[in-house]
Design an enzyme around this catalytic site. Structure first.
Site, PDB file in Angstrom:
ATOM      1  N   GLU A 115       8.769  38.664  77.006  1.00  0.00           N
ATOM      2  CA  GLU A 115       9.134  39.897  76.357  1.00  0.00           C
ATOM      3  C   GLU A 115       9.338  41.161  77.419  1.00  0.00           C
ATOM      4  OE1 GLU A 115       7.326  40.107  72.090  1.00  0.00           O
ATOM      5  OE2 GLU A 115       5.780  39.936  73.641  1.00  0.00           O
ATOM      6  N   GLU A 135       3.644  32.458  70.822  1.00  0.00           N
ATOM      7  CA  GLU A 135       2.830  33.260  70.177  1.00  0.00           C
ATOM      8  C   GLU A 135       2.318  32.799  68.795  1.00  0.00           C
ATOM      9  OE1 GLU A 135       4.392  36.422  72.840  1.00  0.00           O
ATOM     10  OE2 GLU A 135       5.232  34.571  71.709  1.00  0.00           O
TER      11      GLU A 135
END
Length: 700
Positions: A115, A135
């Site tokens: 990210e 995630e």
């Protein structure tokens, strides 16, 4: 940083600034994996602020020291309030910086690390780099813009698949997908650094924010298909549902709104039971590799593997070794059995090629590394030999006795036994110190779990060799002591026995299977029994009877129903009938009135008045049985850690990972309730049930 000084250090050395002409190089140095801790985040904010303020800097490169970029966030933070600054603030600072920032990726850029890279203006990757957003596999969704920036690069449908699977993408594929802008030429940190600096200079001060790109337009049908596939594979778990919703929002909502909603969902999910359970399993995997007494012990040489037995298990083990780049000697008792095994191997690789998962050249190399043989003398060059023959103690003892004469000194002898006494097998050799158990799970080339069994006389370097092989094969090794069924099958036998008590008391196989599948088990115990074959457990029970175990104890409660099914020729799917019936072409078993009648007759013969049993009672009794048996294993030293037991049940027996394993589940129950329910379980289970002290769970 102006004036050409070599560098400034911030945040206790976790982040430092270096200068290469007009390019600032921001180095993350937080060993061992450069986890995105609070200190790293503070250092990055300070560094970006300095870059923005320095008129002598035209661009920046963000790079990791050591073996990796940022392999992920520090998961230890996720069960508690997150320290400021949080990752979205760091990414916002990079995007707001008037100068372009290039991410130089190597090793792994996963989760928050990727990210962060997506928040940069460009991404350069070294060969061998892996990127991804895992995630969801940790019970959350990406929480720092991953669900919004990724779709802008690859589209909604591809982003759904990547995020919901937690897919790790190799560098070449990442380039093809547009996840990275270029690959560094050459190996090593200097080549990557030079490539990233050159790319930063080529940007000429221009920003190229992913957030400014439009989401590619694609057919609605493709998006729906991707969402449907993700929901099925993810069993409609909340993180999957929320991830799909968040990714879809990238095309339909203003970016700031979608980012805020993504963060709110992430913050909620990271504190829920599923995320805690998956973090528990993540850290359990790390801990399982730490074996007391093996510190500094080197494994023996491991360059060639022998596999004895070319059945389903043996060929699966051979495939796992071949895929790991190990030459394999495959031994069978005669040419016919060997030809059958070789055909199975060739078919496997042909299917891989046909499915586009492997090139014909790669498949050919695998098969070329295989040496089929019927003469045991061929095993003389093997460093480690794994037997995968019939699960019968005299058969295995005879085999190990004969191996003594042909194996080289120092070669490791491994048994794939799933129940039998490893010490009794080792006693058949003149080198019991060289014997270790390697209990693979079927299919052996697919299942990650590998129980590594330490016998009484297993040498430390032999145990280390078994663990080294597991690592080479990409397996998850869990060390177990030598006891009936080791960890997994010992607990599973108790679990299955409790389910047999339940059908004797009033439940039916389909009801028990359905209740446990609703809880989250991949399959119910009776469907599993039919799939594997009822005769396997039948043979085990008769072996136990011969050694004065359960059947020989007249006081112990024994359920005859499985034996009656086997005596009637109902051995499961392979005979078209077991606990269920299997009409031709049926994908699932169907409840059979004959089985219901057999069960009811067995209950009546014992004078048992059958009663309705709720789904809750079924699930609680099964889980408590697992917890009790796990406590026995810990007390006996068969398992060193409670978390090892959870790993075995989740990775080998279909226990739902979002529950974290039976001992994680137990640890979240009220101790008084747990004690009362275990006492009730002992009463319901009747004579022969061994209650174990669950107090060991708190210290294991």
């Amino acid at each position: 940083m102006s004036g050409g000084r070599p560098g400034a250090v911030t945040s206790g050395g976790q982040v430092r600034l270096e200068r290469d002409g007009a390019v600032a190089v921001i180095v993350i140095d937080n060993p061992p994996i450069n986890a995105g801790s609070a200190g790293v985040r503070r250092g990055l904010l300070d560094a970006i602020a300095e870059v923005a303020a320095d008129p002598g800097v035209t661009a920046a490169v963000l790079i990791g020291a050591g073996k990796t970029f940022i392999a992920g966030s520090d998961l230890r933070e996720f069960g508690q309030p997150l320290e400021e600054p949080q990752l979205p603030a760091v990414i916002a600072a990079i995007e707001a910086c008037p100068k372009p920032v290039v991410a130089a990726l190597h090793g792994a850029a996963l989760g928050g690390g990727f990210e962060l890279a997506l928040g940069c203006d460009a991404r350069i990757a070294a060969p061998g780099t892996l990127v991804g957003l895992p995630e969801v596999t940790l019970g959350m969704i990406p929480g720092a813009g991953g669900t919004q920036r990724l779709p802008r690069l690859v589209g909604i449908s591809t982003a759904i698949g990547m995020i919901c699977e937690g897919r790790r993408v190799a560098a070449a594929d990442a380039l093809a997908l547009g996840l990275v802008d270029a690959l560094a030429e050459g190996e090593g940190a200097e080549a990557l650094r030079a490539a990233a600096i050159a790319h930063a200079q080529a940007l000429s001060g221009s920003k190229c924010r992913v957030a400014d790109r439009p989401v590619p337009v694609e057919p609605a049908e493709r998006i729906e298909a991707a969402a449907g596939a993700a929901l099925r594979a993810g069993r409609n778990r909340p993180p999957v549902v929320e991830a799909i919703r968040a990714v879809r929002a990238a095309a339909g909502r203003p970016l700031n709104e979608a980012l805020a909603e993504e963060r709110a969902v992430f913050q909620r999910l990271r504190l829920e039971t599923e995320a805690a359970a998956r973090r528990h399993l993540f850290f359990a995997e790390r801990e399982s590799a730490r074996i007391p007494g093996l510190e500094g012990v080197a494994p023996r040489r491991l360059e060639r593997v022998g596999v004895i037995g070319a059945g389903t298990m043996g060929t699966g083990i051979a495939i796992a070794a071949l895929d790991a780049g190990l030459p394999v000697i495959l031994l069978e008792r005669d040419a016919g059995a060997l030809d059958t095994g070789m055909a199975r191997l060739r078919d496997h690789y042909a299917r891989r090629v046909d499915a586009g998962k492997m090139s014909a050249e790669a498949a050919g190399k695998r098969l070329a590394a295989l040496d089929p043989a019927t003469d045991m003398g061929a095993l003389g060059t093997a460093d480690l030999v794994i037997e995968a023959v019939f699960e019968d103690l005299p058969v295995k003892q005879d085999l190990f006795h004969r191996l003594d004469a042909v194996l080289a000194p120092g070669a490791v002898l491994a048994s794939n036994t799933s129940y039998l006494d490893l010490d009794a097998i080792a006693a058949a050799t003149g080198r019991p110190q060289d014997v270790v158990g390697l209990h693979f799970f079927s299919p052996a080339n697919v299942m990650r779990l590998l129980e590594v069994v330490r016998g009484t006389k297993t040498a430390p370097e032999v145990l280390a060799t078994g663990l080294a092989l597991a690592k080479r094969l990409g397996k998850l090794p869990v060390v177990a002591g030598n006891a009936f069924g080791f960890i997994g099958n010992r607990i599973y036998a108790a679990y299955r026995r409790q389910c047999e008590f339940l059908i004797e008391e009033g439940a039916l196989p389909a009801g028990i299977d359905a209740a446990l599948e609703r809880f989250g088990f991949a399959m119910g115990p009776f469907a599993v029994a039919d799939l594997s074959g009822l005769d396997i457990a039948w043979r085990m029970r008769r072996q136990q009877a011969a050694t004065q175990s359960l059947l020989a104890c007249p006081a112990a409660r024994y359920v005859e129903i499985p034996d009656r099914l086997c005596e009637a020729g109902r051995l499961g799917r392979k005979t078209g009938a077991g606990y269920y019936r299997y009409p031709p072409g049926a994908r699932r078993g169907e409840p059979d009135p004959e089985v219901t009648a057999l069960i009811e007759a067995a209950s009546a013969a014992k004078g048992i008045v059958r009663r309705a049993i709720s789904d809750d009672e079924i699930v609680i009794r099964v889980l408590l049985t697992m917890v009790n048996e796990a406590a026995c294993l810990l007390s006996e030293g068969v398992s060193a850690r409670a978390s090892d037991i959870d790993l075995v049940l989740v990775n080998g027996y279909g226990f739902p990972p979002w529950e974290g394993g039976p001992l994680f589940w137990a640890g979240r129950r009220d101790p008084a309730w747990l004690g009362a329910e275990l006492a009730r379980l002992a009463e319901l289970s009747g004579p022969g049930f061994r209650s174990c002290d669950t107090g060991v769970l708190a210290t294991a």
